[in-house]
Design an enzyme around this catalytic site. Sequence first.
Site, PDB file in Angstrom:
ATOM      1  N   GLY A   1      -4.785  -1.831   5.130  1.00  0.00           N
ATOM      2  CA  GLY A   1      -3.933  -2.923   4.648  1.00  0.00           C
ATOM      3  C   GLY A   1      -4.517  -4.296   4.920  1.00  0.00           C
ATOM      4  O   GLY A   1      -4.602  -5.146   4.028  1.00  0.00           O
ATOM      5  N   ARG A   2      -4.956  -4.532   6.170  1.00  0.00           N
ATOM      6  CA  ARG A   2      -5.442  -5.875   6.510  1.00  0.00           C
ATOM      7  C   ARG A   2      -6.865  -6.127   6.025  1.00  0.00           C
ATOM      8  O   ARG A   2      -7.423  -7.199   6.252  1.00  0.00           O
ATOM      9  CB  ARG A   2      -5.306  -6.121   8.013  1.00  0.00           C
ATOM     10  CG  ARG A   2      -5.979  -5.108   8.891  1.00  0.00           C
ATOM     11  CD  ARG A   2      -5.546  -5.238  10.342  1.00  0.00           C
ATOM     12  NE  ARG A   2      -6.060  -4.175  11.188  1.00  0.00           N
ATOM     13  CZ  ARG A   2      -5.486  -2.981  11.329  1.00  0.00           C
ATOM     14  NH1 ARG A   2      -4.392  -2.686  10.652  1.00  0.00           N
ATOM     15  NH2 ARG A   2      -6.007  -2.066  12.123  1.00  0.00           N
TER      16      ARG A   2
ATOM     17  N   HIS B   1      -3.463 -33.687  17.404  1.00  0.00           N
ATOM     18  CA  HIS B   1      -2.287 -34.471  17.808  1.00  0.00           C
ATOM     19  C   HIS B   1      -1.184 -33.556  18.336  1.00  0.00           C
ATOM     20  O   HIS B   1      -0.019 -33.942  18.374  1.00  0.00           O
ATOM     21  CB  HIS B   1      -1.788 -35.297  16.615  1.00  0.00           C
ATOM     22  CG  HIS B   1      -2.814 -36.291  16.166  1.00  0.00           C
ATOM     23  ND1 HIS B   1      -2.898 -37.564  16.688  1.00  0.00           N
ATOM     24  CD2 HIS B   1      -3.853 -36.170  15.295  1.00  0.00           C
ATOM     25  CE1 HIS B   1      -3.920 -38.193  16.139  1.00  0.00           C
ATOM     26  NE2 HIS B   1      -4.520 -37.371  15.291  1.00  0.00           N
TER      27      HIS B   1
ATOM     28  N   LYS C   1       9.712  -0.736  14.159  1.00  0.00           N
ATOM     29  CA  LYS C   1      10.205  -0.409  12.810  1.00  0.00           C
ATOM     30  C   LYS C   1      11.255   0.696  12.898  1.00  0.00           C
ATOM     31  O   LYS C   1      12.315   0.634  12.288  1.00  0.00           O
ATOM     32  CB  LYS C   1       9.064   0.118  11.921  1.00  0.00           C
ATOM     33  CG  LYS C   1       8.153  -0.904  11.325  1.00  0.00           C
ATOM     34  CD  LYS C   1       7.265  -0.196  10.296  1.00  0.00           C
ATOM     35  CE  LYS C   1       5.973  -0.916  10.029  1.00  0.00           C
ATOM     36  NZ  LYS C   1       5.028  -0.166   9.221  1.00  0.00           N
TER      37      LYS C   1
ATOM     38  N   GLU D   1      -4.123  -6.935  15.016  1.00  0.00           N
ATOM     39  CA  GLU D   1      -3.672  -5.593  14.629  1.00  0.00           C
ATOM     40  C   GLU D   1      -4.839  -4.607  14.769  1.00  0.00           C
ATOM     41  O   GLU D   1      -4.630  -3.407  14.931  1.00  0.00           O
ATOM     42  CB  GLU D   1      -3.123  -5.594  13.186  1.00  0.00           C
ATOM     43  CG  GLU D   1      -2.177  -4.448  12.891  1.00  0.00           C
ATOM     44  CD  GLU D   1      -1.389  -4.614  11.597  1.00  0.00           C
ATOM     45  OE1 GLU D   1      -0.239  -5.062  11.645  1.00  0.00           O
ATOM     46  OE2 GLU D   1      -1.929  -4.283  10.529  1.00  0.00           O
TER      47      GLU D   1
ATOM     48  N   LYS E   1       0.842  -1.198   0.000  1.00  0.00           N
ATOM     49  CA  LYS E   1       0.000   0.000   0.000  1.00  0.00           C
ATOM     50  C   LYS E   1       0.878   1.251   0.000  1.00  0.00           C
ATOM     51  O   LYS E   1       0.677   2.163  -0.793  1.00  0.00           O
ATOM     52  CB  LYS E   1      -0.914  -0.036   1.227  1.00  0.00           C
ATOM     53  CG  LYS E   1      -1.857   1.127   1.318  1.00  0.00           C
ATOM     54  CD  LYS E   1      -2.832   0.937   2.453  1.00  0.00           C
ATOM     55  CE  LYS E   1      -3.647   2.201   2.648  1.00  0.00           C
ATOM     56  NZ  LYS E   1      -4.564   2.124   3.775  1.00  0.00           N
TER      57      LYS E   1
ATOM     58  N   GLU F   1      10.706  -4.534   4.291  1.00  0.00           N
ATOM     59  CA  GLU F   1      10.817  -5.932   3.840  1.00  0.00           C
ATOM     60  C   GLU F   1      10.483  -6.050   2.354  1.00  0.00           C
ATOM     61  O   GLU F   1      11.206  -6.675   1.570  1.00  0.00           O
ATOM     62  CB  GLU F   1       9.840  -6.821   4.631  1.00  0.00           C
ATOM     63  CG  GLU F   1      10.148  -6.964   6.104  1.00  0.00           C
ATOM     64  CD  GLU F   1       9.443  -5.921   6.968  1.00  0.00           C
ATOM     65  OE1 GLU F   1       9.193  -4.791   6.479  1.00  0.00           O
ATOM     66  OE2 GLU F   1       9.178  -6.224   8.141  1.00  0.00           O
TER      67      GLU F   1
HETATM   68  O1  F6P Z   1       2.622  -4.239   9.899  1.00  0.00           O
HETATM   69  C1  F6P Z   1       2.146  -2.978   9.668  1.00  0.00           C
HETATM   70  C2  F6P Z   1       1.573  -2.791   8.294  1.00  0.00           C
HETATM   71  O2  F6P Z   1       1.395  -1.432   8.120  1.00  0.00           O
HETATM   72  C3  F6P Z   1       0.268  -3.542   8.070  1.00  0.00           C
HETATM   73  O3  F6P Z   1      -0.830  -2.904   8.586  1.00  0.00           O
HETATM   74  C4  F6P Z   1       0.263  -3.660   6.589  1.00  0.00           C
HETATM   75  O4  F6P Z   1      -0.654  -4.607   6.161  1.00  0.00           O
HETATM   76  C5  F6P Z   1       1.707  -4.049   6.344  1.00  0.00           C
HETATM   77  O5  F6P Z   1       2.437  -3.277   7.277  1.00  0.00           O
HETATM   78  C6  F6P Z   1       2.221  -3.859   4.957  1.00  0.00           C
HETATM   79  O6  F6P Z   1       2.152  -2.527   4.551  1.00  0.00           O
HETATM   80  P1  F6P Z   1       2.283  -2.124   3.035  1.00  0.00           P
HETATM   81  O7  F6P Z   1       1.186  -2.756   2.276  1.00  0.00           O
HETATM   82  O8  F6P Z   1       2.221  -0.629   3.027  1.00  0.00           O
HETATM   83  O9  F6P Z   1       3.629  -2.619   2.540  1.00  0.00           O
END
Ligand code: F6P
Length: 536
Positions: free
Chosen positions: A269-270, A386, A496, A355, A208, A214
């Site tokens: 995002g979620r 199990h 972060k 979250e 987003k 990452e």
């Molecule tokens: O972990 C925090 C967060 O902002 C989530 O809410 C989101 O889904 C994720 O990082 C990834 O964010 P982006 O889609 O901006 O890379």
Amino acid sequence: MYSINPTKTKSWKALIAHAETSKGLHLRDLLKEKNRFESMHIKVDDLLIFDFAKHRIDETTLKLLEDLFDECKVQESLEKQFSGVPINRTENRSVLHTALRDPSTDPLIIDGKDIREISKIELHRMYDFAESIRVGKIRGHTGKIFKNVVNIGIGGSDLGPHMAVEALKPFSNRNLKFHFVSNVDGSDLHECLLQIDPEESLFIIASKTFTTQETMANAQVAQSWLIQKLGVHDCIEKHFVAISSNSKKVLQFGIKKENTFGFWDWVGGRYSLWSTIGMSLCISIGSDNYQKFLNGAHFIDNHVKEKPFRENIAKIMAALGIWYRNFMNATTHAVLPYDQNLNRFPAYLQQADMESNGKSTDRNGVVVNYSTGPIIWGEPGTNGQHAFYQLIHQGTELIPADFIASVAPQHPLYAHHSKLLSNYLAQTEALAVGKPIATSPHKEFQGNQPTSTLLFDRMNPFSLGALIALYEHKIFFQGVVWNIYSFDQWGVELGKDMAKTILPEIEGDDSEHIHDSSTKGLINHIRVLSNKTDNN
Ligand code: F6P
């Protein structure tokens, strides 16, 4: 949004007193009540049956929980969400993922734009692109058909699509293989790149913000790998697409406009699986099935808007969660799909729920004096049986659990399915009634462990959409009662930021930074060992 401290309501106080008197209730006895199942299940057409008879509740409990929802203005809050009021106050955003699955064309104006129109345009761009990949119309730089789709993203840009692609495998295009790379642990990307042919691989960079460490690290390495393997920089044009609300950053990264699919601030995002973040799912199952997936979720949106409390699955799920969390001290909630293809569903729900409702500051900025979101966890049955079921059956914790399954299997191994369903039902029965008398105390089962049964007719795109939407609404209703903002996630920021400070230190920067003694010691340890490794 309203700001109502739930503990100040009449119903909350009544629930505290009622919980005291309910302590003696045992499911073994409750389940003997006449018409218990009839009055405590909800059947929705040919979609699913939701059984909540195996809960430590009676009619009074349900009435008080309904009163609590009324006093906390749950229904009014839902209407505000759907109408576009910026209920995500700390980020000043509307919360309108539900609009993405609504076929209505009635204008809904946010920031001067009709979001129904712009979102439909973008979704149709995604459908066209996905179909072109599926039929081999859009191909790689050397003219080869794509056989691998690599989604690079994390959190909401990974968990939703990954879970749904797994869940709907039986509906997928089997000529395509899907890979999900999320972790900044280099093994994730490295192992993926070892498996794929660069000429046949499409990379979807899903983020987003398009700034997430990452995702950007993985996207950059994937880009360099592809250029190196195919020998020309131009190959990026054919092999990379971006899903993002930050078109500026996407352009800077080098992905062309035609290959960029947008979404907006009013989609969290979620909650973004319904947007173009669903690209990998759409390529996997095709746009017709993808639309059925949206329809399933929209069907539930109408269900939760229209049905009264006692017929409203998401409200009952939310109310039961509050009952156990706030009045019976349950700290966790297990989600147990008896469906191997739903193996990523608990992980997906962890983000969606924890979250959203893992907050301790209320809408007035005051620290709450009551419990909010529980720890969500789970694994598919029968594997969990199990492993950790021992603790649920005979441990000391109260663990409410959701048991999810479908009557029809997604495979032709029918005898397996009967075995699966017999285990599914046996576990909820055993957890409820237990076995109070046995040859030794170690073999006794106290029972009285509450479970909800969500039994779908079959798992398909429509029912998966419905299942996810039920949980989304459950989470929202609970957040309203707990008087917290469910759509921000400030709790992820501190770590972060600190990682940004530590990164150069690990890489050898000698400037002094303030850390606690433990962290400082560990940084030094890594530096010493890394130097030794470098020198060897
Ligand atoms: O972990 C925090 C967060 O902002 C989530 O809410 C989101 O889904 C994720 O990082 C990834 O964010 P982006 O889609 O901006 O890379």
